[in-house]
Write an enzyme that holds these catalytic residues in place. Structure first.
Site, PDB file in Angstrom:
ATOM      1  N   HIS A 194     -72.043  53.566 -20.274  1.00  0.00           N
ATOM      2  CA  HIS A 194     -73.191  53.236 -19.432  1.00  0.00           C
ATOM      3  C   HIS A 194     -73.857  51.971 -19.968  1.00  0.00           C
ATOM      4  O   HIS A 194     -73.523  51.499 -21.059  1.00  0.00           O
ATOM      5  CB  HIS A 194     -74.197  54.398 -19.374  1.00  0.00           C
ATOM      6  CG  HIS A 194     -74.801  54.760 -20.694  1.00  0.00           C
ATOM      7  ND1 HIS A 194     -74.451  55.881 -21.406  1.00  0.00           N
ATOM      8  CD2 HIS A 194     -75.724  54.129 -21.455  1.00  0.00           C
ATOM      9  CE1 HIS A 194     -75.147  55.942 -22.527  1.00  0.00           C
ATOM     10  NE2 HIS A 194     -75.916  54.874 -22.586  1.00  0.00           N
TER      11      HIS A 194
HETATM   12  P1  TYD Z   1     -76.386  59.975 -22.848  1.00  0.00           P
HETATM   13  O1  TYD Z   1     -77.367  58.887 -23.097  1.00  0.00           O
HETATM   14  O2  TYD Z   1     -75.709  60.016 -21.505  1.00  0.00           O
HETATM   15  O3  TYD Z   1     -75.342  59.963 -24.033  1.00  0.00           O
HETATM   16  P2  TYD Z   1     -73.785  59.619 -24.075  1.00  0.00           P
HETATM   17  O4  TYD Z   1     -73.573  58.399 -23.235  1.00  0.00           O
HETATM   18  O5  TYD Z   1     -73.490  59.396 -25.497  1.00  0.00           O
HETATM   19  O6  TYD Z   1     -73.103  60.833 -23.547  1.00  0.00           O
HETATM   20  O7  TYD Z   1     -77.113  61.359 -23.090  1.00  0.00           O
HETATM   21  C1  TYD Z   1     -76.420  62.586 -23.080  1.00  0.00           C
HETATM   22  C2  TYD Z   1     -77.349  63.641 -22.493  1.00  0.00           C
HETATM   23  O8  TYD Z   1     -78.517  63.771 -23.288  1.00  0.00           O
HETATM   24  C3  TYD Z   1     -77.812  63.336 -21.076  1.00  0.00           C
HETATM   25  O9  TYD Z   1     -77.794  64.543 -20.334  1.00  0.00           O
HETATM   26  C4  TYD Z   1     -79.227  62.896 -21.233  1.00  0.00           C
HETATM   27  C5  TYD Z   1     -79.688  63.567 -22.514  1.00  0.00           C
HETATM   28  N1  TYD Z   1     -80.638  62.743 -23.262  1.00  0.00           N
HETATM   29  C6  TYD Z   1     -81.986  63.074 -23.241  1.00  0.00           C
HETATM   30  O10 TYD Z   1     -82.408  64.061 -22.606  1.00  0.00           O
HETATM   31  N2  TYD Z   1     -82.863  62.288 -23.939  1.00  0.00           N
HETATM   32  C7  TYD Z   1     -82.459  61.209 -24.647  1.00  0.00           C
HETATM   33  O11 TYD Z   1     -83.291  60.519 -25.285  1.00  0.00           O
HETATM   34  C8  TYD Z   1     -81.059  60.865 -24.661  1.00  0.00           C
HETATM   35  C9  TYD Z   1     -80.545  59.689 -25.424  1.00  0.00           C
HETATM   36  C10 TYD Z   1     -80.192  61.669 -23.947  1.00  0.00           C
END
Ligand code: TYD
Length: 145
Positions: A61
């Protein structure tokens, strides 16, 4: 921290930031990152990931406005980035005193080598509407700039 390092860098590109490692092999080390002093934004959020199985790739992303500095405080991670216009780059993080600055609009994929612990300092609170989660949307957004 060497302040000139920031001044010599364009904040529109990802770049590595070497922080001081205070201590010695005998007693271990402390590294400090202070918002608006050592890093170019106010820290509003800190998160960390752990127990990520070996070779798992996360990320996939970009963010519209968020700035981040990512550390591997333990173990190794590889972050592959893409910015429209300047292309792709790869950063190996395996030193807890080195952070990677990720500016807005940076597509990233993060490969974890167990037992890596990723620490992220972020410029804003969690906002799902700041994410660009589709690579096609990322390319489109860049082309429309
Ligand atoms: P995401 O940023 O999509 O991480 P990655 O790309 O490594 O998989 O986050 C994973 C999940 O965690 C997503 O459902 C959103 C949640 N999340 C939060 O609730 N708060 C946060 O600060 C972060 C970074 C993620």
């Amino acid at each position: 921290m060497n302040e000139n390092y920031f001044m010599s860098k364009s904040s529109t590109e990802p770049y590595l930031i070497p922080f001081d490692a205070i201590g010695s092999d005998k007693i271990g080390f402390i590294t400090v990152a202070q918002g608006l002093l050592d890093i170019p934004f106010e820290i509003k959020r800190v998160y960390w990931t752990y127990h990520t199985p070996n070779k798992v790739i996360r990320g996939g992303h970009a963010h519209k406005n968020l700035q981040q500095i990512i550390f591997s405080v333990s173990g190794k991670i590889i972050i592959r980035t893409e910015k429209f216009g300047t292309g792709k780059a790869e950063f190996v993080l395996d030193n807890p005193s080195v952070g990677l600055y990720l500016p807005p609009n940076t597509w990233r994929q993060i490969e974890f080598f167990n037992p890596a612990v990723l620490l992220c300092l972020a410029s804003d609170y969690y906002k799902e509407n700041d994410y660009i989660r589709s690579y096609q949307d990322f390319l489109q957004a860049q082309e429309n700039r």
